[in-house]
Design a protein around this motif. Structure first.
Motif, PDB file in Angstrom:
ATOM      1  N   THR A 389       0.834  -1.208   0.000  1.00 11.96           N
ATOM      2  CA  THR A 389       0.000   0.000   0.000  1.00 11.96           C
ATOM      3  C   THR A 389       0.863   1.251   0.000  1.00 11.96           C
ATOM      4  O   THR A 389       0.619   2.191  -0.762  1.00 11.96           O
ATOM      5  CB  THR A 389      -0.939   0.016   1.219  1.00 11.96           C
ATOM      6  OG1 THR A 389      -1.780  -1.132   1.189  1.00 11.96           O
ATOM      7  CG2 THR A 389      -1.793   1.275   1.227  1.00 11.96           C
ATOM      8  N   ASP A 396      -1.995   7.134  -8.412  1.00  7.52           N
ATOM      9  CA  ASP A 396      -3.074   7.714  -9.211  1.00  7.52           C
ATOM     10  C   ASP A 396      -2.938   9.220  -9.402  1.00  7.52           C
ATOM     11  O   ASP A 396      -3.698   9.826 -10.171  1.00  7.52           O
ATOM     12  CB  ASP A 396      -4.434   7.376  -8.596  1.00  7.52           C
ATOM     13  CG  ASP A 396      -4.637   7.977  -7.218  1.00  7.52           C
ATOM     14  OD1 ASP A 396      -3.627   8.303  -6.563  1.00  7.52           O
ATOM     15  OD2 ASP A 396      -5.798   8.105  -6.784  1.00  7.52           O
ATOM     16  N   GLU A 414      -7.940   3.386  -5.741  1.00 13.65           N
ATOM     17  CA  GLU A 414      -8.580   2.134  -5.326  1.00 13.65           C
ATOM     18  C   GLU A 414      -9.148   1.391  -6.538  1.00 13.65           C
ATOM     19  O   GLU A 414      -8.949   0.180  -6.690  1.00 13.65           O
ATOM     20  CB  GLU A 414      -9.700   2.437  -4.328  1.00 13.65           C
ATOM     21  CG  GLU A 414     -10.475   1.194  -3.901  1.00 13.65           C
ATOM     22  CD  GLU A 414     -11.614   1.502  -2.941  1.00 13.65           C
ATOM     23  OE1 GLU A 414     -12.226   0.537  -2.427  1.00 13.65           O
ATOM     24  OE2 GLU A 414     -11.907   2.696  -2.710  1.00 13.65           O
ATOM     25  N   ASP A 415      -9.852   2.120  -7.384  1.00  8.25           N
ATOM     26  CA  ASP A 415     -10.483   1.488  -8.549  1.00  8.25           C
ATOM     27  C   ASP A 415      -9.442   0.920  -9.511  1.00  8.25           C
ATOM     28  O   ASP A 415      -9.542  -0.239  -9.942  1.00  8.25           O
ATOM     29  CB  ASP A 415     -11.355   2.507  -9.268  1.00  8.25           C
ATOM     30  CG  ASP A 415     -12.119   1.903 -10.429  1.00  8.25           C
ATOM     31  OD1 ASP A 415     -13.144   1.248 -10.177  1.00  8.25           O
ATOM     32  OD2 ASP A 415     -11.676   2.078 -11.578  1.00  8.25           O
ATOM     33  N   TYR A 416      -8.423   1.709  -9.843  1.00  5.65           N
ATOM     34  CA  TYR A 416      -7.409   1.259 -10.794  1.00  5.65           C
ATOM     35  C   TYR A 416      -6.575   0.114 -10.224  1.00  5.65           C
ATOM     36  O   TYR A 416      -6.186  -0.809 -10.944  1.00  5.65           O
ATOM     37  CB  TYR A 416      -6.493   2.416 -11.186  1.00  5.65           C
ATOM     38  CG  TYR A 416      -7.179   3.511 -11.978  1.00  5.65           C
ATOM     39  CD1 TYR A 416      -8.295   3.247 -12.749  1.00  5.65           C
ATOM     40  CD2 TYR A 416      -6.696   4.822 -11.951  1.00  5.65           C
ATOM     41  CE1 TYR A 416      -8.926   4.253 -13.470  1.00  5.65           C
ATOM     42  CE2 TYR A 416      -7.303   5.834 -12.676  1.00  5.65           C
ATOM     43  CZ  TYR A 416      -8.423   5.545 -13.431  1.00  5.65           C
ATOM     44  OH  TYR A 416      -9.037   6.540 -14.156  1.00  5.65           O
ATOM     45  N   ALA A 417      -6.277   0.173  -8.910  1.00  9.94           N
ATOM     46  CA  ALA A 417      -5.491  -0.902  -8.290  1.00  9.94           C
ATOM     47  C   ALA A 417      -6.267  -2.212  -8.320  1.00  9.94           C
ATOM     48  O   ALA A 417      -5.696  -3.283  -8.584  1.00  9.94           O
ATOM     49  CB  ALA A 417      -5.145  -0.524  -6.850  1.00  9.94           C
ATOM     50  N   ARG A 418      -7.562  -2.127  -8.048  1.00 10.80           N
ATOM     51  CA  ARG A 418      -8.389  -3.336  -8.076  1.00 10.80           C
ATOM     52  C   ARG A 418      -8.417  -3.925  -9.489  1.00 10.80           C
ATOM     53  O   ARG A 418      -8.272  -5.138  -9.669  1.00 10.80           O
ATOM     54  CB  ARG A 418      -9.805  -2.984  -7.615  1.00 10.80           C
ATOM     55  CG  ARG A 418     -10.711  -4.197  -7.431  1.00 10.80           C
ATOM     56  CD  ARG A 418     -12.065  -3.777  -6.896  1.00 10.80           C
ATOM     57  NE  ARG A 418     -11.989  -3.352  -5.502  1.00 10.80           N
ATOM     58  CZ  ARG A 418     -12.269  -2.124  -5.082  1.00 10.80           C
ATOM     59  NH1 ARG A 418     -12.629  -1.191  -5.955  1.00 10.80           N
ATOM     60  NH2 ARG A 418     -12.188  -1.814  -3.805  1.00 10.80           N
ATOM     61  N   GLU A 422      -4.441  -5.896  -7.876  1.00 14.68           N
ATOM     62  CA  GLU A 422      -3.890  -5.769  -6.522  1.00 14.68           C
ATOM     63  C   GLU A 422      -4.862  -6.398  -5.523  1.00 14.68           C
ATOM     64  O   GLU A 422      -6.075  -6.444  -5.761  1.00 14.68           O
ATOM     65  CB  GLU A 422      -3.679  -4.289  -6.171  1.00 14.68           C
ATOM     66  CG  GLU A 422      -2.626  -3.586  -7.004  1.00 14.68           C
ATOM     67  CD  GLU A 422      -1.217  -4.080  -6.724  1.00 14.68           C
ATOM     68  OE1 GLU A 422      -0.981  -4.613  -5.613  1.00 14.68           O
ATOM     69  OE2 GLU A 422      -0.354  -3.940  -7.616  1.00 14.68           O
ATOM     70  N   GLU A 424      -7.484  -6.959  -2.592  1.00 15.78           N
ATOM     71  CA  GLU A 424      -8.600  -6.096  -2.222  1.00 15.78           C
ATOM     72  C   GLU A 424      -8.240  -5.186  -1.049  1.00 15.78           C
ATOM     73  O   GLU A 424      -8.590  -4.001  -1.032  1.00 15.78           O
ATOM     74  CB  GLU A 424      -9.819  -6.948  -1.871  1.00 15.78           C
ATOM     75  CG  GLU A 424     -11.045  -6.164  -1.419  1.00 15.78           C
ATOM     76  CD  GLU A 424     -11.573  -5.208  -2.485  1.00 15.78           C
ATOM     77  OE1 GLU A 424     -12.184  -4.182  -2.108  1.00 15.78           O
ATOM     78  OE2 GLU A 424     -11.356  -5.485  -3.681  1.00 15.78           O
ATOM     79  N   ALA A 427      -6.058  -2.347  -2.324  1.00 14.13           N
ATOM     80  CA  ALA A 427      -6.842  -1.379  -3.099  1.00 14.13           C
ATOM     81  C   ALA A 427      -7.656  -0.487  -2.168  1.00 14.13           C
ATOM     82  O   ALA A 427      -7.688   0.748  -2.323  1.00 14.13           O
ATOM     83  CB  ALA A 427      -7.761  -2.122  -4.067  1.00 14.13           C
ATOM     84  N   LYS A 428      -8.296  -1.083  -1.187  1.00 13.21           N
ATOM     85  CA  LYS A 428      -9.112  -0.313  -0.248  1.00 13.21           C
ATOM     86  C   LYS A 428      -8.249   0.634   0.587  1.00 13.21           C
ATOM     87  O   LYS A 428      -8.636   1.777   0.870  1.00 13.21           O
ATOM     88  CB  LYS A 428      -9.887  -1.264   0.661  1.00 13.21           C
ATOM     89  CG  LYS A 428     -10.918  -0.577   1.553  1.00 13.21           C
ATOM     90  CD  LYS A 428     -11.751  -1.601   2.311  1.00 13.21           C
ATOM     91  CE  LYS A 428     -12.835  -0.917   3.126  1.00 13.21           C
ATOM     92  NZ  LYS A 428     -13.656  -1.895   3.866  1.00 13.21           N
TER      93      LYS A 428
END
Length: 691
Positions: A389, A396, A414-418, A422, A424, A427-428
């Motif tokens: 993390t 981003d 978060e969206d792009y990592a998911r 990556e 969960e 990403a969160k």
């Protein structure tokens, strides 16, 4: 007799974010001026729209109040000479007060006689004061940004285009930048015309007839009523964000709510992107279904009536379609970028000229995060999540979407990592590491989010402090106060077993190794503790008395969870226990004498009197349980145990002479008190409590 006063300043459109403060300032300055010149009234009401600021004063007296005040002069000894005649000092005092010496009276004050003069002042007509007074009020007003126009030196929030100034039905003689006050106001820019205000009481209704609602509360209620009616009619949930409502409120003079739609295909873009585009760029309210899912509709507020709303809706739909098309393009293009490529671009973004690039900051965040994670005893899996993390938490920032919508940093990460595969949790945590963003915001829910959030914030604070950027007064360009409060909030809500010192040291060492710091480590620590002490005190003061806050923080606030527990326990004891003051008085007396102790060692063989033996034995019996309760952050139990010393302390002071002639006995008794005081001071400085 009394008359109403109306003062309206007509302007070019004022920025919405300035209007409420300007309206309140005009109201406050008007009220204070009336009081200062002794004009009684029945209240001051403020009005505002994008094109005007106004105040209405109800039942203002037609004349100032007469005053009669007694003024003290020289003493009798100075006022009279050896022959009993008035001295030069007395005669000078008479001239300064506009009275003759024969009007003097003598009065005794604190055993000394003084001469007094009674000064009477007849009130003048209110009408003669208003012109100068209103001009004084206008000149005193301040704004975040001012304008000058034409060849005038006068500055105001926007150019003045008309003035209405009435005292009853009479026009007040007033002129600003060649605009002469009259009784003619202007209605809605497109729907209204000029209108004569024959008297102040007709102001609101006269402008209503010209399609202007000057009452801010009335406009707000109308907007909310229309939105709620639409939501009920369509079975929608319309999200009303307070700051957006506030802005819309000051963009319109006659509000009419309408709705439009957009292509449902745009719903494939993350919901937050659509909401941000609607709110921030178009000032639209998003629409949701009962389950909280965004619907392809929007709600907006027109500055006008309900004529041709379908045409207005189509125009808004066209503008929004262009905005969302841009967002869709950015979103699709961003997904073509690899995370590692994005991280490489961070090296070219300057974070601060003295603190390096954003890439440098990310590496510091990683190092601080790893150290904090170890201190917290996280599992191997959690340690790995924290490291990953920290490594990618800022990637981003180089995406097109965040460039266009900076407020979506973290959300897009978060969206792009998911989507990049990556874990969960990682990403969160990328989204969560920015939390809490503002007062009242949620704290991170994951271990990784919490640790990286603390690391990011303390890196910013220590970095700024190390190069001399420390908030002073209202100046805090890097929002360091908010970030410090965020750290405190995270530690408290998750009850993290970590001290502020451990957090400080992790960041201080990293910055020291980078060679950025202009200050010694000790200077940094002192500044950091002073800075965080105010954040902790502010946190505590929400529910705790100021003296209790001072008492517990004096005993230390390094452990945030502990100091909050101690403050709550002490507050409860102060409020709920009538006899707790006896405990406080006992411990305060112990503290006062303990300050004279010269040694820490206690020799039980020198304790001869029953009361001092009883105090020693009671303390020994309670000492270990007290320390255990403190160690376990069980503040209520610790305070209960500490209160158990009350009777023994009282008996000790009632029958034992602490300052005995025998030096050894005296030192031993003081050492006993010092030991008790050390336990007491670990909880609070009870001497700071106010009864």
């Amino acid at each position: 007799m009394s008359k109403d006063i109306l003062f309206e300043i007509g302007l070019e459109e004022i920025p919405a974010r300035f209007i409420r403060a300007a309206m309140e300032q005009l109201q406050d300055r008007t009220s204070k001026w009336l009081d200062s010149v002794r004009i009684t009234h029945a209240g001051v009401t403020a009005y505002a729209t994008p094109r005007r600021l106004a105040v209405f004063v109800k039942d203002a007296a037609e004349k100032q109040e007469d005053i009669s005040e007694e003024v003290k002069g020289p003493s009798r000894k100075i006022a009279l000479d050896a022959n009993g005649d008035w001295s030069k000092a007395a005669l000078g005092f008479a001239r300064s007060q506009g009275v003759s010496p024969e009007q003097f009276t003598f009065k005794e004050l604190a055993g000394v006689e003084y001469i007094y003069a009674t000064r009477n002042s007849a009130g003048v007509e209110t009408a003669s004061l208003l012109s100068e007074g209103l001009l004084e009020i206008v000149n005193a007003m301040t704004f975040p940004k001012n304008m000058r126009w034409g060849a005038y030196d006068f500055k105001f929030v926007r150019p003045i285009r008309w003035l209405v100034a009435l005292f009853g039905k009479d026009i007040i003689d007033l002129e600003i930048t060649d605009v002469k006050a009259g009784n003619v106001s202007r209605g809605h820019r497109f729907l209204g015309t000029e209108t004569v205000i024959s008297e102040p009481a007709q102001y609101v209704e006269s402008l209503r007839a010209q399609h202007v609602l000057v009452d801010v509360k009335e406009r707000e209620d109308l907007i909310l009523k229309q939105i709620n009616h639409l939501a009920e009619e369509k079975n929608w949930t319309i999200a009303i964000k307070e700051d957006l409502l506030e802005e819309v409120l000051f963009l319109v003079e006659t509000p009419t709510v309408l709705f439009g739609t957009f292509d449902p295909s745009f719903l494939n873009i993350p919901q937050d992107v659509l909401i941000t585009s609607m709110r921030e760029h178009q000032r639209y309210f998003p629409v949701f279904d009962a389950a909280g899912k965004l619907l392809p509709f929007f709600v907006t507020v027109r500055n006008g009536n309900a004529v041709s709303l379908d045409v207005i809706a189509k125009g808004n739909e066209k503008v929004l379609r262009a905005r969302l098309s841009d967002a869709k393009f950015f979103y699709q293009e961003d997904q073509k970028m690899k995370i590692n490529d994005a991280l490489a671009k961070l090296e070219n973004i300057v974070y601060h000229e003295e603190l390096g690039s954003v890439g440098d900051k990310v590496r510091r965040i990683r190092q601080i995060s790893d150290r904090l994670a170890v201190k917290l005893g996280l599992s191997d899996t959690a340690l790995s999540e924290v490291s990953r993390t920290a490594d990618i938490c800022k990637f981003d920032l180089v995406t097109q979407m965040v460039y266009e919508f900076p407020e979506l940093q973290g959300t897009m990460g978060e969206d792009y990592a998911r989507k990049a595969g990556e874990p969960e949790t990682v990403a969160k945590a990328i989204f969560e590491h920015y939390q809490p963003r503002f007062a009242g915001d949620a704290v991170p829910s994951t271990d990784a989010g919490s640790v990286v959030s603390i690391a990011d914030k303390i890196d910013t604070i220590v970095g700024c402090f190390s190069i001399g950027i420390i908030p002073t007064g209202s100046q805090d360009p890097y929002a360091l106060r908010r970030q410090a409060a965020g750290i405190v909030q995270i530690v408290l809500e998750h009850k993290l077993p970590i001290t502020l010192r451990e957090i400080f040291e992790a960041a201080i060492e990293i910055h020291k190794n980078s060679g950025n710091s202009k200050h010694s480590d000790d200077e940094l620590r002192i500044n950091l503790y002073e800075f965080f002490s105010l954040r902790v005190k502010r946190l505590l003061s929400d529910n705790v008395r100021y003296d209790v806050v001072d008492a517990v923080t004096a005993a230390g606030f390094d452990d945030v969870v502990d100091v909050v527990g101690r403050s709550r326990a002490l507050m409860g004891a102060v409020l709920d226990q009538e006899d707790f003051k006896i405990t406080v008085d006992s411990l305060t007396r112990v503290s006062n004498l303990a300050a004279k102790a010269t040694s820490e060692g206690i020799d039980p063989s020198l304790l001869k009197e029953d009361a001092e033996l009883q105090l020693y034995n009671t303390w020994q019996e309670l000492h270990t349980p007290y320390l255990e309760a403190m160690s376990a952050n069980n503040a209520e139990e610790a305070l209960r145990i500490l209160s158990g010393l009350k009777d023994a302390v009282t008996a000790f002071f009632d029958s034992v002479m602490v300052m005995a002639e025998d030096e050894q006995v005296r030192a031993n008794r003081l050492a006993l008190l010092a030991g008790i005081d050390a336990d007491s001071k670990a909880f609070a400085d009870f001497g700071k409590l106010v009864w």
